[in-house]
Design an enzyme around this catalytic site. Sequence first.
Site, PDB file in Angstrom:
ATOM      1  N   SER A   1       2.709  12.268   4.949  1.00 55.42           N
ATOM      2  CA  SER A   1       2.902  10.834   4.722  1.00 55.42           C
ATOM      3  C   SER A   1       2.952  10.568   3.221  1.00 55.42           C
ATOM      4  CB  SER A   1       1.753  10.050   5.390  1.00 55.42           C
ATOM      5  OG  SER A   1       2.044   8.679   5.407  1.00 55.42           O
ATOM      6  N   ASN A   2       2.759   9.329   2.811  1.00 54.44           N
ATOM      7  CA  ASN A   2       2.763   8.999   1.375  1.00 54.44           C
ATOM      8  C   ASN A   2       1.773   7.869   1.116  1.00 54.44           C
ATOM      9  OD1 ASN A   2       4.191   6.353   1.638  1.00 54.44           O
ATOM     10  ND2 ASN A   2       5.772   7.681   2.473  1.00 54.44           N
ATOM     11  N   ARG A   3       1.737   7.384  -0.124  1.00 54.39           N
ATOM     12  CA  ARG A   3       0.667   6.469  -0.535  1.00 54.39           C
ATOM     13  C   ARG A   3       0.984   4.995  -0.282  1.00 54.39           C
ATOM     14  NH1 ARG A   3       0.512   7.820  -6.426  1.00 54.39           N
ATOM     15  NH2 ARG A   3      -0.474   5.765  -6.428  1.00 54.39           N
ATOM     16  N   SER A   4       2.049   4.690   0.426  1.00 51.73           N
ATOM     17  CA  SER A   4       2.379   3.269   0.630  1.00 51.73           C
ATOM     18  C   SER A   4       1.279   2.562   1.438  1.00 51.73           C
ATOM     19  CB  SER A   4       3.712   3.140   1.370  1.00 51.73           C
ATOM     20  OG  SER A   4       3.932   1.793   1.725  1.00 51.73           O
TER      21      SER A   4
ATOM     22  N   ALA B   1       8.245   2.994   2.696  1.00 47.14           N
ATOM     23  CA  ALA B   1       8.391   4.312   2.064  1.00 47.14           C
ATOM     24  C   ALA B   1       8.556   5.321   3.193  1.00 47.14           C
ATOM     25  CB  ALA B   1       7.173   4.623   1.221  1.00 47.14           C
TER      26      ALA B   1
END
Length: 431
Positions: A220-223, A287
């Site tokens: 995943s990512n930091r959004s 994102a």
Amino acid sequence: MSLEGTQLPRRRPLDGRRVLVGVGAGIAAYKAVEVVRQLAQLGADVHVLMTRDATRLVGPATFRELSYNPVITDLFEGHPRLAMTHVTLARQADLLVVCPATADLLGKMAGGLGDDPVTTTYLACTAPVLVVPAMNTAMYHHPAVQANLAQLAQRGCHILGPVAGKLATGHEGMGRMVEPHQVVEEVCYLLHPCKDLRGRKVLVTAGPTREPLDPVRFLSNRSSGKMGYAIARMARLRGAQVTLVSGPVALAPPQGVEVERVETAQQMHDACLRHLPAQDAVIMAAAVADFRPVSPHPEKLKKQDLFARGQETWSLALTRTPDILAAMARLRRPHQLLVGFAAETRQLESMAWQKLREKGVDLVVANDVTRPGAGFEADTNAAVLVDRDGQRTEVPLVLKEELADRILDWVAAHLPPAPAAPAPPSTPPAG
Ligand code: PMT
């Protein structure tokens, strides 16, 4: 002056607006205290009116201290011209909130009776009225109460709630007042000065996607979803009918917005394509993961299997996810506006122009996600907006809601004119 790391100065959303809060004698009167506190904090000039029985549940002094104004509890006592005061207030109000609206208050309001500060003010008030009912389940379902609510709604009152939940009696059921922040958000909506997106449908994406490795792990990512949620909220305040397709985030859904929750890029793709045909504008702030594990493992991966026979590394095969923005650009009809984001770590502006061309969108909002206070997770953001006409607009570091407003300004200015409302049926000639 740099605004980074500082509290950004901002005009409060209810500055200069006069809001009357009529408090009925329900246990939920304690929630009206928080409503008044929050309205005053947002800049509203708040005046509280109470029925006599309401004063037995919450002391007027509490409302006086939180609203910074005298509280009207009686039509005649305490002031020689008090009977005039609530009428004057009613004339000067921008909004009347009746909260909690008890069965008794609803009945009097529907029947046109006025024998206390709340109902007399309601009758004298020409401003919009927000009614926030709260009562016991059986009372709420009584046909007389339902008929009163229907009549008030038909007369143009805005009705908010009630909801199902735990009631003062300890039972679960319908009749619980909505939470104070929801009342305040509805006030912000009703008093928002700009309704340039009324009648328009806007689809917004927000948050990250999660691409599973196995049942317990994902890429995943930091959004955080803050940027997309801010756009959805501001579009609704400006009158749009908003659908928010959201990846997994910890944010409460914006009030009045239809939220569809998804996890993976494929699910976000499918949801967006399903909603696309009805939209006037699409704004993609999510994102989305660009790649995912080729085949997620059906059971939890064990390190003794991954690192067998003394191996120290393990390779993961990844494959592309669908490019949702590109798919939307291919499938949209000419009148539908498409806004993409660009999260960049270098050459912000040239990357923005490149994305505008390559993705076939109308506007790209490019943010430098390495800049302190901008991009992922922060409450603020800064961006360069580049559009299909070759125009560029720089937005300095501002709250995400302000950047959302700048994006929506562009959308509102570039939407084709709304179809004219159907003409009212012509009256047949007399005789
Ligand atoms: O959520 P926050 O914590 O508030 O952070 C906000 C944000 C940094 C996530 C937001 O401002 C932002 O930049 N969103 C876009 C992030 C991104 O994925 O950028 P990108 O340059 O990789 O993608 C460009 C565009 O294509 C984006 O509109 C994205 O939604 C879209 N995309 C990307 C990949 C993919 N497979 N499908 C897509 O549609």
